[in-house]
Design a protein around this motif. Structure first.
Motif, PDB file in Angstrom:
ATOM      1  N   TYR A 135      11.708   5.621   2.863  1.00  0.00           N
ATOM      2  CA  TYR A 135      10.629   5.655   3.839  1.00  0.00           C
ATOM      3  C   TYR A 135       9.272   5.697   3.132  1.00  0.00           C
ATOM      4  O   TYR A 135       9.061   6.532   2.253  1.00  0.00           O
ATOM      5  N   ARG A 136       8.369   4.828   3.558  1.00  0.00           N
ATOM      6  CA  ARG A 136       6.970   4.962   3.158  1.00  0.00           C
ATOM      7  C   ARG A 136       6.342   6.085   3.965  1.00  0.00           C
ATOM      8  O   ARG A 136       6.590   6.224   5.160  1.00  0.00           O
ATOM      9  N   THR A 137       5.489   6.864   3.320  1.00  0.00           N
ATOM     10  CA  THR A 137       4.850   7.976   4.030  1.00  0.00           C
ATOM     11  C   THR A 137       3.331   7.944   3.908  1.00  0.00           C
ATOM     12  O   THR A 137       2.668   8.964   4.116  1.00  0.00           O
ATOM     13  N   ASP A 138       2.776   6.749   3.593  1.00  0.00           N
ATOM     14  CA  ASP A 138       1.314   6.673   3.521  1.00  0.00           C
ATOM     15  C   ASP A 138       0.689   6.650   4.902  1.00  0.00           C
ATOM     16  O   ASP A 138      -0.449   7.105   5.084  1.00  0.00           O
ATOM     17  N   THR A 139       1.406   6.131   5.909  1.00  0.00           N
ATOM     18  CA  THR A 139       0.883   6.118   7.282  1.00  0.00           C
ATOM     19  C   THR A 139       1.831   6.814   8.255  1.00  0.00           C
ATOM     20  O   THR A 139       1.582   6.844   9.456  1.00  0.00           O
ATOM     21  N   HIS A 140       2.942   7.336   7.737  1.00  0.00           N
ATOM     22  CA  HIS A 140       3.939   8.012   8.571  1.00  0.00           C
ATOM     23  C   HIS A 140       4.337   9.330   7.915  1.00  0.00           C
ATOM     24  O   HIS A 140       4.092   9.551   6.735  1.00  0.00           O
TER      25      HIS A 140
ATOM     26  N   ARG B  19      18.419  -3.902   5.615  1.00  0.00           N
ATOM     27  CA  ARG B  19      17.340  -4.381   6.477  1.00  0.00           C
ATOM     28  C   ARG B  19      16.051  -3.649   6.163  1.00  0.00           C
ATOM     29  O   ARG B  19      16.060  -2.557   5.579  1.00  0.00           O
ATOM     30  N   VAL B  20      14.935  -4.254   6.587  1.00  0.00           N
ATOM     31  CA  VAL B  20      13.615  -3.638   6.471  1.00  0.00           C
ATOM     32  C   VAL B  20      13.055  -3.479   7.880  1.00  0.00           C
ATOM     33  O   VAL B  20      13.089  -4.426   8.679  1.00  0.00           O
ATOM     34  N   LEU B  21      12.559  -2.299   8.178  1.00  0.00           N
ATOM     35  CA  LEU B  21      11.886  -2.034   9.445  1.00  0.00           C
ATOM     36  C   LEU B  21      10.388  -1.973   9.190  1.00  0.00           C
ATOM     37  O   LEU B  21       9.932  -1.308   8.258  1.00  0.00           O
TER      38      LEU B  21
ATOM     39  N   HIS C 279       3.830  -3.119  13.090  1.00  0.00           N
ATOM     40  CA  HIS C 279       2.597  -3.910  13.049  1.00  0.00           C
ATOM     41  C   HIS C 279       2.506  -4.741  11.762  1.00  0.00           C
ATOM     42  O   HIS C 279       1.442  -4.865  11.158  1.00  0.00           O
ATOM     43  N   GLY C 280       3.656  -5.261  11.366  1.00  0.00           N
ATOM     44  CA  GLY C 280       3.687  -6.138  10.200  1.00  0.00           C
ATOM     45  C   GLY C 280       3.725  -5.436   8.862  1.00  0.00           C
ATOM     46  O   GLY C 280       3.795  -6.102   7.824  1.00  0.00           O
ATOM     47  N   VAL C 281       3.702  -4.108   8.850  1.00  0.00           N
ATOM     48  CA  VAL C 281       3.691  -3.355   7.593  1.00  0.00           C
ATOM     49  C   VAL C 281       5.077  -2.733   7.384  1.00  0.00           C
ATOM     50  O   VAL C 281       5.526  -1.919   8.202  1.00  0.00           O
ATOM     51  N   PRO C 282       5.783  -3.084   6.288  1.00  0.00           N
ATOM     52  CA  PRO C 282       7.102  -2.493   6.037  1.00  0.00           C
ATOM     53  C   PRO C 282       7.018  -0.974   5.951  1.00  0.00           C
ATOM     54  O   PRO C 282       6.104  -0.426   5.341  1.00  0.00           O
ATOM     55  N   ALA C 283       7.986  -0.309   6.598  1.00  0.00           N
ATOM     56  CA  ALA C 283       7.967   1.156   6.616  1.00  0.00           C
ATOM     57  C   ALA C 283       9.269   1.759   6.091  1.00  0.00           C
ATOM     58  O   ALA C 283       9.248   2.816   5.465  1.00  0.00           O
ATOM     59  N   ILE C 284      10.410   1.088   6.337  1.00  0.00           N
ATOM     60  CA  ILE C 284      11.709   1.644   5.965  1.00  0.00           C
ATOM     61  C   ILE C 284      12.592   0.538   5.382  1.00  0.00           C
ATOM     62  O   ILE C 284      12.724  -0.533   5.980  1.00  0.00           O
TER      63      ILE C 284
ATOM     64  N   ALA D 229      10.406  -1.643  -4.365  1.00  0.00           N
ATOM     65  CA  ALA D 229       8.949  -1.771  -4.255  1.00  0.00           C
ATOM     66  C   ALA D 229       8.514  -3.065  -3.569  1.00  0.00           C
ATOM     67  O   ALA D 229       7.706  -3.023  -2.629  1.00  0.00           O
ATOM     68  N   PRO D 230       9.008  -4.248  -3.980  1.00  0.00           N
ATOM     69  CA  PRO D 230       8.550  -5.468  -3.310  1.00  0.00           C
ATOM     70  C   PRO D 230       9.007  -5.562  -1.855  1.00  0.00           C
ATOM     71  O   PRO D 230       8.294  -6.130  -1.010  1.00  0.00           O
ATOM     72  N   LEU D 231      10.166  -5.014  -1.535  1.00  0.00           N
ATOM     73  CA  LEU D 231      10.661  -5.069  -0.160  1.00  0.00           C
ATOM     74  C   LEU D 231       9.824  -4.195   0.767  1.00  0.00           C
ATOM     75  O   LEU D 231       9.683  -4.483   1.959  1.00  0.00           O
ATOM     76  N   LEU D 232       9.256  -3.110   0.226  1.00  0.00           N
ATOM     77  CA  LEU D 232       8.404  -2.224   1.019  1.00  0.00           C
ATOM     78  C   LEU D 232       6.920  -2.518   0.808  1.00  0.00           C
ATOM     79  O   LEU D 232       6.066  -1.833   1.384  1.00  0.00           O
ATOM     80  N   ASP D 233       6.627  -3.512  -0.013  1.00  0.00           N
ATOM     81  CA  ASP D 233       5.247  -3.925  -0.271  1.00  0.00           C
ATOM     82  C   ASP D 233       4.412  -2.775  -0.823  1.00  0.00           C
ATOM     83  O   ASP D 233       3.303  -2.498  -0.353  1.00  0.00           O
ATOM     84  N   VAL D 234       4.987  -2.081  -1.813  1.00  0.00           N
ATOM     85  CA  VAL D 234       4.268  -0.997  -2.481  1.00  0.00           C
ATOM     86  C   VAL D 234       4.392  -1.205  -3.988  1.00  0.00           C
ATOM     87  O   VAL D 234       5.219  -1.982  -4.459  1.00  0.00           O
TER      88      VAL D 234
END
Length: 267
Positions: free
Chosen positions: A255-260, A157-159, A162-167, A222-227
């Motif tokens: 985990y993305r860490t650009d905003t978290h 799954r993707v969490l 606000h519409g931005v994939p994070a995990i 990368a595509p699943l997390l939009d990075v």
């Protein structure tokens, strides 16, 4: 009754406290009385005598049941509350903790927004990509305490916030306790996943351990997390346990860490 009196549960005889000798592993067999009462309460929780959200008997009633002082029971309950297994509510009693409660929902999630906190950010938006049953590969079986080839459930799954994939998460669950769990069930449920495990499958996660390292987003993630491919990510592997330290979930997240950021409290 004296605090040195051996505890007894109603209708059952419990072994008397061991005050000398050694266990098979060569460690002292002595266990403080309140620890023995804690173990007896844990046995009742594991057996389902009191379910998540239920109120447990009062300290007075538990003291009578185990034939110990209220102070001994109180110390046992204090430890169980510190372990997030019980919750005290002023004027209402003591309840079995549940992952459905707001303050426990994020107990194992350490990803925090750089601005605000988890509660102000709101619940994560979930996209269940896959849910399938398979035979456990050797590594997954070992981490879950299973035999290679035993049935397991894999969930991806993707969490997003606000519409931005994070995990991006991959979960492996032992097949037998989670028989009947489907993609449709997961997609339809809007509450915390661990609350679903409690209510529909009688499995409560009480403890978890994690391993963390830095990785780079690959062509699959990368595509699943939009990075962009090669973007730094935090890799978090978690094994969650139910009562008696039985492993019930292996979870691997990117985990993305650009905003978290990952935040943990050490004490």
């Amino acid at each position: 009754m004296s605090q040195n009196t051996p505890p007894h549960s109603a209708g059952n005889t419990t072994p008397a406290p061991q005050t000398d000798g050694l266990t098979g592993g060569g460690t002292p067999a002595f266990s403080p009385l309140y620890q023995q009462i804690k173990s007896l309460i844990l046995q009742s929780l594991q057996a389902g005598e009191w379910k998540p959200g239920d109120t447990i008997p009062s300290e007075f009633d538990l003291a009578a049941r185990f034939k110990v002082s209220q102070g001994t029971v109180r110390k046992a309950i204090d430890e169980l509350a510190a372990d997030n297994l019980l919750v005290r509510r002023q004027g209402k009693g003591t309840f079995v903790a549940t992952h459905a409660e707001q303050h426990i929902q994020y107990r194992f999630l350490r990803l925090q927004p750089d601005e605000g906190d988890q509660r102000s950010e709101g619940p994560a938006e979930r996209n269940i990509i896959e849910c399938r049953r398979l035979r456990a590969p050797a590594e997954i079986a070992r981490l879950l305490g299973l035999r290679s080839g035993d049935p397991v459930l894999q969930v991806r799954r993707v969490l997003a916030f606000h519409g931005v994939p994070a995990i991006l998460e991959d979960l492996w669950l032992p097949g037998v306790p989670f028989k009947g769990l489907t993609l449709e069930t997961l997609a339809a449920d809007r509450g915390p996943m661990y609350a679903l495990f409690e209510t529909q499958f009688g499995v409560r996660m009480v403890r978890a351990e994690e391993k963390i390292k830095a990785v780079a987003a690959d062509a699959e993630s990368a595509p699943l997390l939009d990075v962009a491919q090669g973007t730094p990510l935090l890799s978090v592997e978690r094994i969650a346990h139910t009562y008696n330290d039985v492993p019930m979930e292996l979870r691997r997240g990117l985990y993305r860490t650009d905003t978290h950021h990952y935040r943990n409290e050490l004490n």
